[in-house]
Design a protein around this motif. Structure first.
Motif, PDB file in Angstrom:
ATOM      1  N   GLY A  31       0.807  -1.217   0.000  1.00 32.94           N
ATOM      2  CA  GLY A  31       0.000   0.000   0.000  1.00 32.94           C
ATOM      3  C   GLY A  31       0.833   1.258   0.000  1.00 32.94           C
ATOM      4  O   GLY A  31       1.983   1.271  -0.427  1.00 32.94           O
ATOM      5  N   THR A  32       0.239   2.314   0.505  1.00 30.14           N
ATOM      6  CA  THR A  32       0.843   3.640   0.488  1.00 30.14           C
ATOM      7  C   THR A  32       0.910   4.200   1.907  1.00 30.14           C
ATOM      8  O   THR A  32       0.013   3.952   2.718  1.00 30.14           O
ATOM      9  CB  THR A  32      -0.001   4.595  -0.386  1.00 30.14           C
ATOM     10  N   GLU A  33       1.963   4.941   2.190  1.00 33.74           N
ATOM     11  CA  GLU A  33       2.059   5.684   3.434  1.00 33.74           C
ATOM     12  C   GLU A  33       2.166   7.163   3.108  1.00 33.74           C
ATOM     13  O   GLU A  33       2.729   7.549   2.079  1.00 33.74           O
ATOM     14  CB  GLU A  33       3.273   5.235   4.254  1.00 33.74           C
ATOM     15  N   GLN A 201      -5.467   4.765   5.959  1.00 31.59           N
ATOM     16  CA  GLN A 201      -6.465   4.157   6.840  1.00 31.59           C
ATOM     17  C   GLN A 201      -6.118   4.361   8.301  1.00 31.59           C
ATOM     18  O   GLN A 201      -6.994   4.648   9.133  1.00 31.59           O
ATOM     19  CB  GLN A 201      -6.594   2.655   6.542  1.00 31.59           C
ATOM     20  N   ALA A 202      -4.836   4.244   8.640  1.00 32.16           N
ATOM     21  CA  ALA A 202      -4.427   4.459  10.037  1.00 32.16           C
ATOM     22  C   ALA A 202      -4.685   5.895  10.456  1.00 32.16           C
ATOM     23  O   ALA A 202      -5.103   6.156  11.593  1.00 32.16           O
ATOM     24  CB  ALA A 202      -2.957   4.106  10.209  1.00 32.16           C
ATOM     25  N   SER A 224      -9.304  10.013   0.148  1.00 28.26           N
ATOM     26  CA  SER A 224      -9.131   9.893  -1.303  1.00 28.26           C
ATOM     27  C   SER A 224      -7.901   9.065  -1.672  1.00 28.26           C
ATOM     28  O   SER A 224      -7.832   8.500  -2.766  1.00 28.26           O
ATOM     29  CB  SER A 224      -9.024  11.287  -1.938  1.00 28.26           C
ATOM     30  N   LEU A 225      -6.909   9.003  -0.778  1.00 24.26           N
ATOM     31  CA  LEU A 225      -5.700   8.211  -1.019  1.00 24.26           C
ATOM     32  C   LEU A 225      -5.885   6.753  -0.627  1.00 24.26           C
ATOM     33  O   LEU A 225      -5.144   5.877  -1.106  1.00 24.26           O
ATOM     34  CB  LEU A 225      -4.524   8.776  -0.221  1.00 24.26           C
ATOM     35  N   ASN A 226      -6.839   6.487   0.226  1.00 25.12           N
ATOM     36  CA  ASN A 226      -6.982   5.168   0.833  1.00 25.12           C
ATOM     37  C   ASN A 226      -7.209   4.083  -0.223  1.00 25.12           C
ATOM     38  O   ASN A 226      -8.053   4.233  -1.112  1.00 25.12           O
ATOM     39  CB  ASN A 226      -8.141   5.173   1.827  1.00 25.12           C
ATOM     40  N   GLY A 227      -6.442   3.004  -0.122  1.00 24.58           N
ATOM     41  CA  GLY A 227      -6.599   1.876  -1.035  1.00 24.58           C
ATOM     42  C   GLY A 227      -5.853   2.003  -2.343  1.00 24.58           C
ATOM     43  O   GLY A 227      -5.930   1.102  -3.187  1.00 24.58           O
ATOM     44  N   ARG A 228      -5.096   3.092  -2.524  1.00 23.93           N
ATOM     45  CA  ARG A 228      -4.352   3.292  -3.766  1.00 23.93           C
ATOM     46  C   ARG A 228      -2.854   3.136  -3.537  1.00 23.93           C
ATOM     47  O   ARG A 228      -2.349   3.493  -2.484  1.00 23.93           O
ATOM     48  CB  ARG A 228      -4.617   4.697  -4.336  1.00 23.93           C
ATOM     49  N   THR A 229      -2.161   2.610  -4.530  1.00 26.05           N
ATOM     50  CA  THR A 229      -0.705   2.575  -4.480  1.00 26.05           C
ATOM     51  C   THR A 229      -0.167   3.946  -4.844  1.00 26.05           C
ATOM     52  O   THR A 229      -0.898   4.802  -5.379  1.00 26.05           O
ATOM     53  CB  THR A 229      -0.144   1.537  -5.458  1.00 26.05           C
ATOM     54  N   VAL A 230       1.129   4.162  -4.599  1.00 25.49           N
ATOM     55  CA  VAL A 230       1.744   5.438  -4.972  1.00 25.49           C
ATOM     56  C   VAL A 230       1.616   5.653  -6.474  1.00 25.49           C
ATOM     57  O   VAL A 230       1.269   6.749  -6.929  1.00 25.49           O
ATOM     58  CB  VAL A 230       3.219   5.479  -4.529  1.00 25.49           C
TER      59      VAL A 230
END
Length: 281
Positions: A31-33, A201-202, A224-230
């Motif tokens: 995922g993405t941070e 999500q966190a 809007s970023l949740n669930g997307r890769t970079v």
């Protein structure tokens, strides 16, 4: 925040903020941070709130004759729905504020702009001078023979502080950008007492469970970023539409409620933290 319904609204100041992204680590490797900072309790505006790096456009961001690589200001003007001068200033402010507040520098050598700065910590003195306004971003780049890498940023959103806010108002443009390889982000600035990489999500969960506080623009962007890769985030071509929430007093409690296109979900998460209408971090 201070709210007065009947006074003339303040004029919002143009501002830029950057959602720094990196590939997830450990259990979140697929995922993405995103990099979040908490404004310390002594701040006059939104103290204790989680934010992305960013701030107001400085007059020296305007007409700066800045060294530039990537989409021209005219491209940004079209995407952001602003004039060319403001578009250039917003991108400049986005890069400058990100460097000042997190140490991440979207720049490359002027002689080979395809390269990206790998260790921005060598510019620590310049970072401090930028933060105390004794150095402009354009002069910094010129002195170090660097160019702003506008191609590393993407336009994402535009939010305006509600008219009812009487402390200060911002017309804020959100950008996204991946952490350049070899660089690190920190929270070493005068406005922050905590900083960390978290999954979207966190960040949302921490707010809902009362461990942090998010204002609607930050909450919405994390969502809007949740669930997307970079890679997926950077590939999105967003249509930038201005969002200006409205503050309304609840007729039963007198507490302020924030109204915007997804305010039902936001207020539900906010209100489960404490008494209905709770509006302080």
């Amino acid at each position: 925040m201070s709210h007065v319904a009947d006074a003339d609204p303040l004029v919002p100041r143009p501002a830029a903020t950057v959602m720094l992204l990196r590939e997830g680590r450990g259990a979140h490797a697929d995922g993405t941070e995103v990099f979040l900072m908490r404004r310390h309790a002594a701040m006059e505006f939104v103290a204790g709130v989680m934010v992305f790096p960013g701030g107001g456009v400085d007059e020296r961001d305007r007409g700066a004759d800045i060294a530039w690589f990537g989409p021209e200001p005219s491209w940004w003007a079209k995407r952001l729905n602003v004039d060319v001068d403001l578009a250039e200033a917003l991108v400049c402010a986005a890069a400058r504020e990100t460097f000042e507040e997190s140490g991440v520098l979207f720049a490359g050598p002027a002689g080979d702009p395809d390269e990206i700065v790998g260790d921005a910590s060598v510019y620590g003195d310049a970072r401090a001078a930028l933060a105390n306004n004794s150095l402009s971003f354009a002069d910094f780049l010129r002195t170090e023979k660097l160019v702003l890498r506008a191609d590393l940023l993407r336009p994402w959103a535009n939010w305006v502080t509600p008219k009812e806010e009487r402390t200060r108002r911002y017309d804020t443009y959100f950008f996204v950008g991946a952490l350049p390889e070899g660089q690190r982000a920190d929270g070493e600035n005068t406005e922050t007492d905590q900083a960390a990489w978290v999954t979207p999500q966190a960040g949302l969960d921490d707010f809902a469970q009362g461990r942090s506080f998010l204002l609607p623009p930050t909450w919405t962007q994390l969502d809007s970023l949740n669930g997307r890769t970079v890679a997926e985030v950077l590939a999105v071509e967003r249509t930038i539409e201005t969002v200006e929430p409205h503050l309304a007093a609840d007729k039963d409690t007198g507490n302020w409620q924030i109204e915007f296109f997804d305010s039902g979900r936001y207020n539900a998460a906010r209100n489960q933290r404490g008494p209905a209408g709770y509006d302080k971090p």
